[in-house]
Design a protein around this motif. Structure first.
Motif, PDB file in Angstrom:
ATOM      1  N   ASP A  26       0.560  -1.352  -0.456  1.00  0.00           N
ATOM      2  CA  ASP A  26       0.047  -0.597  -0.140  1.00  0.00           C
ATOM      3  C   ASP A  26       0.878   1.455  -0.116  1.00  0.00           C
ATOM      4  O   ASP A  26       0.272   2.238  -0.770  1.00  0.00           O
ATOM      5  N   ARG A  27       2.335   1.143   0.575  1.00  0.00           N
ATOM      6  CA  ARG A  27       2.868   2.131   0.948  1.00  0.00           C
ATOM      7  C   ARG A  27       3.898   2.467  -0.504  1.00  0.00           C
ATOM      8  O   ARG A  27       4.198   3.834  -0.517  1.00  0.00           O
ATOM      9  N   ALA A  28       4.062   1.109  -1.008  1.00  0.00           N
ATOM     10  CA  ALA A  28       4.239   1.772  -2.196  1.00  0.00           C
ATOM     11  C   ALA A  28       3.075   1.908  -3.403  1.00  0.00           C
ATOM     12  O   ALA A  28       4.263   1.803  -4.875  1.00  0.00           O
ATOM     13  N   GLY A  29       2.507   1.971  -3.398  1.00  0.00           N
ATOM     14  CA  GLY A  29       1.312   2.817  -4.579  1.00  0.00           C
ATOM     15  C   GLY A  29       0.464   1.691  -4.870  1.00  0.00           C
ATOM     16  O   GLY A  29      -0.158   1.585  -5.817  1.00  0.00           O
ATOM     17  N   TRP A  30       0.370  -0.140  -4.182  1.00  0.00           N
ATOM     18  CA  TRP A  30      -0.393  -0.831  -4.981  1.00  0.00           C
ATOM     19  C   TRP A  30      -1.380  -0.735  -4.279  1.00  0.00           C
ATOM     20  O   TRP A  30      -1.978  -0.048  -3.304  1.00  0.00           O
ATOM     21  N   ARG A  31      -2.387  -1.052  -5.148  1.00  0.00           N
ATOM     22  CA  ARG A  31      -4.041  -1.265  -4.457  1.00  0.00           C
ATOM     23  C   ARG A  31      -3.946  -2.248  -4.119  1.00  0.00           C
ATOM     24  O   ARG A  31      -3.589  -4.166  -4.499  1.00  0.00           O
ATOM     25  N   VAL A  32      -4.456  -2.938  -3.155  1.00  0.00           N
ATOM     26  CA  VAL A  32      -4.518  -4.509  -2.317  1.00  0.00           C
ATOM     27  C   VAL A  32      -5.773  -5.099  -1.841  1.00  0.00           C
ATOM     28  O   VAL A  32      -6.570  -3.948  -0.748  1.00  0.00           O
ATOM     29  N   THR A  33      -5.976  -5.833  -1.727  1.00  0.00           N
ATOM     30  CA  THR A  33      -7.271  -6.087  -1.448  1.00  0.00           C
ATOM     31  C   THR A  33      -6.408  -7.779  -0.544  1.00  0.00           C
ATOM     32  O   THR A  33      -5.729  -8.779  -0.951  1.00  0.00           O
ATOM     33  N   VAL A  34      -6.752  -7.693   1.020  1.00  0.00           N
ATOM     34  CA  VAL A  34      -6.274  -8.814   1.729  1.00  0.00           C
ATOM     35  C   VAL A  34      -8.247  -9.567   1.946  1.00  0.00           C
ATOM     36  O   VAL A  34      -9.004  -9.229   2.108  1.00  0.00           O
ATOM     37  N   LEU A  35      -7.646 -10.883   1.432  1.00  0.00           N
ATOM     38  CA  LEU A  35      -8.559 -11.732   2.013  1.00  0.00           C
ATOM     39  C   LEU A  35      -8.112 -13.301   2.527  1.00  0.00           C
ATOM     40  O   LEU A  35      -7.489 -13.396   2.766  1.00  0.00           O
ATOM     41  N   GLU A  36      -8.663 -12.995   4.083  1.00  0.00           N
ATOM     42  CA  GLU A  36      -9.017 -14.382   4.863  1.00  0.00           C
ATOM     43  C   GLU A  36      -9.753 -14.622   5.722  1.00  0.00           C
ATOM     44  O   GLU A  36     -11.566 -14.197   5.214  1.00  0.00           O
ATOM     45  N   ARG A  37      -9.438 -15.956   5.796  1.00  0.00           N
ATOM     46  CA  ARG A  37     -10.955 -17.500   5.372  1.00  0.00           C
ATOM     47  C   ARG A  37     -11.540 -16.863   7.312  1.00  0.00           C
ATOM     48  O   ARG A  37     -12.950 -17.225   7.018  1.00  0.00           O
ATOM     49  N   ALA A  38     -11.124 -16.735   8.162  1.00  0.00           N
ATOM     50  CA  ALA A  38     -11.639 -16.814   9.356  1.00  0.00           C
ATOM     51  C   ALA A  38     -13.021 -15.671   9.574  1.00  0.00           C
ATOM     52  O   ALA A  38     -12.566 -13.957   8.226  1.00  0.00           O
ATOM     53  N   PRO A  39     -13.809 -15.085  10.415  1.00  0.00           N
ATOM     54  CA  PRO A  39     -15.101 -14.844   9.862  1.00  0.00           C
ATOM     55  C   PRO A  39     -14.496 -13.027  10.306  1.00  0.00           C
ATOM     56  O   PRO A  39     -15.124 -12.674  10.117  1.00  0.00           O
ATOM     57  N   GLN A  40     -13.297 -13.136  11.411  1.00  0.00           N
ATOM     58  CA  GLN A  40     -13.398 -11.508  11.226  1.00  0.00           C
ATOM     59  C   GLN A  40     -11.437 -12.022  11.655  1.00  0.00           C
ATOM     60  O   GLN A  40     -11.144 -12.545  12.546  1.00  0.00           O
ATOM     61  N   LEU A  41     -11.246 -10.615  11.606  1.00  0.00           N
ATOM     62  CA  LEU A  41      -9.929 -10.412  12.254  1.00  0.00           C
ATOM     63  C   LEU A  41      -9.395 -10.875  13.738  1.00  0.00           C
ATOM     64  O   LEU A  41     -10.166 -10.494  14.195  1.00  0.00           O
ATOM     65  N   GLY A  42      -8.496 -10.930  13.472  1.00  0.00           N
ATOM     66  CA  GLY A  42      -7.910 -11.869  15.490  1.00  0.00           C
ATOM     67  C   GLY A  42      -6.289 -12.485  15.089  1.00  0.00           C
ATOM     68  O   GLY A  42      -5.524 -12.972  14.648  1.00  0.00           O
ATOM     69  N   GLU A  43      -5.406 -12.124  16.956  1.00  0.00           N
ATOM     70  CA  GLU A  43      -5.081 -13.180  17.317  1.00  0.00           C
ATOM     71  C   GLU A  43      -4.647 -14.621  17.906  1.00  0.00           C
ATOM     72  O   GLU A  43      -5.513 -13.897  18.964  1.00  0.00           O
ATOM     73  N   VAL A  44      -3.408 -14.720  17.662  1.00  0.00           N
ATOM     74  CA  VAL A  44      -4.286 -15.846  19.520  1.00  0.00           C
ATOM     75  C   VAL A  44      -3.124 -15.199  20.571  1.00  0.00           C
ATOM     76  O   VAL A  44      -2.833 -14.890  20.462  1.00  0.00           O
TER      77      VAL A  44
END
Length: 373
Positions: A26-44
């Protein structure tokens, strides 16, 4: 105009490696989409060590400033026997040469906050990646097709994308399982000023203070793959509850339902290529390693920086990814091998070999020196 303007990337996986590369692209100017399998973001709920090179990258991304409150004290570390006798002391680890210990969830939250214009889609499971007319196409299990100039597979050790491009099972069980916990609040005394590991027969305990005052700890134990238990806290207490302080104190200060357990695996050697056409493998998807050196997440952060640097240097994506593979595969392969070796030595449970191991550590302090560095 920047060469990357108008370019698009799909990042599969919203873990630490995926979010780092998304922020850097994103900082380098790309259009970025993140695909995440989990229903919501989070970490252990576990701790993570951030070593100086990865810390510098996170600082450049504006993430590091959100991870630390106040001054980090030097921590006395080393290697002990279950009765508390020191096998070797590593000396105090300073800020300049030692890791910063943070909670994974705190790092994850800081990365999410750095994403700028990045789009994140949760609840998306990737089925396969194939070549499209002008880029790579990601097919989801919901039947959607998404096309981009670049796909970054940051979907972990069980990466469906890696399995698809390599058509083989690369995952290897290391022979032991790990329990992990974080105390509910700071524990006074030795637990706040020391760290390190204790090695027994086929069982290890390690702990380190986090920057928020709490303490992260782990136990590794030789176990058959896939073994199940309904009370991890009880299991850990049975394994190391009678070892030297502050081990029992730390376990008691950890909520019973907050102890995690995972079989430890890594990828088979030699590692396969990290580049496949317009697909780049990153983090555990490329080089999953055992946690014995505390370098897994840092390696993913360094992958992200190297990948984006090569994409900035080389407009042709295929050549950029080849350069990324050439740079990162040898370095991470050395880490996978070294971490595997430390685990093999640490998990020895044969009596005669165990005595020789401990005598060797006491004599030269080699492994404690490694831990200190």
């Amino acid at each position: 105009m920047d060469e990357s303007s108008g370019r698009s990337a799909l990042v599969v996986g919203a873990g630490i490696g995926g979010l780092t590369v998304a922020a850097a692209l994103d900082r380098a100017g790309w259009r970025v989409t993140v695909l995440e399998r989990a229903p919501q973001l989070g970490e252990v709920g576990a701790g993570i060590s951030i070593w100086p090179r990865a810390w510098a990258i996170l600082t450049e991304l504006g993430v590091a400033e959100h991870l630390v409150d106040g001054v980090r004290p030097a921590i006395q570390a080393g290697l002990r026997r279950p009765d508390g006798r020191w096998l070797a002391k590593a000396g105090a680890a300073t800020t300049a040469r030692g890791p910063v210990m943070v909670h994974r969830a705190r790092l994850h939250e800081a990365l999410v906050g750095s994403l700028g214009e990045v789009e994140i889609r949760t609840g998306v499971t990737v089925d396969q990646v194939c070549d499209g007319g002008r880029g790579a196409v990601v097919e989801t299990t919901a039947g959607d097709s998404l096309e981009a100039d670049l796909v970054v597979a940051a979907d972990g050790i069980r990466s469906s994308i890696r399995s698809g491009v390599r058509s083989r099972d690369d995952v290897r069980y290391a022979g032991y399982t790990a329990y992990r916990g974080v105390t509910a609040k700071p524990v006074p005394g030795e637990a706040s000023t020391s760290g390190g590991e204790t090695w027994g027969a086929g069982v290890r305990f390690g702990y380190a203070p986090l920057v928020d005052g709490r303490t992260y700890w782990f136990v590794s134990a030789n176990r058959p793959a896939g073994e199940r238990s309904d009370d991890h806290h009880r299991d850990v207490t049975a394994l190391v509850g009678d070892w030297h302080e502050p081990i029992a104190q730390l376990i008691a200060a950890t909520p019973a339902d907050a102890v995690l357990r995972n079989d430890i695996c890594d990828l088979r050697l030699p590692l396969g290529r990290f580049d496949h056409g317009r697909v780049a493998l990153l983090g555990d998807a490329a080089h999953a390693m055992t946690p014995n050196l505390g370098q897994g997440a840092c390696a993913a952060v360094e992958d992200a920086a190297a990948l984006v640097a090569r994409l900035v240097d080389e407009p042709e994506i295929g050549r950029a990814l080849t350069a990324y593979d050439r740079e990162r595969r040898p370095a991470t392969q050395r880490l996978v091998r070294a971490s595997r070796l430390v685990g093999t030595v640490g998990q020895i449970d044969n009596g005669a070999v165990l005595a020789a191991r401990d005598a060797g550590i006491t004599g030269v302090g080699a492994i404690a020196g490694l831990l200190g560095r």
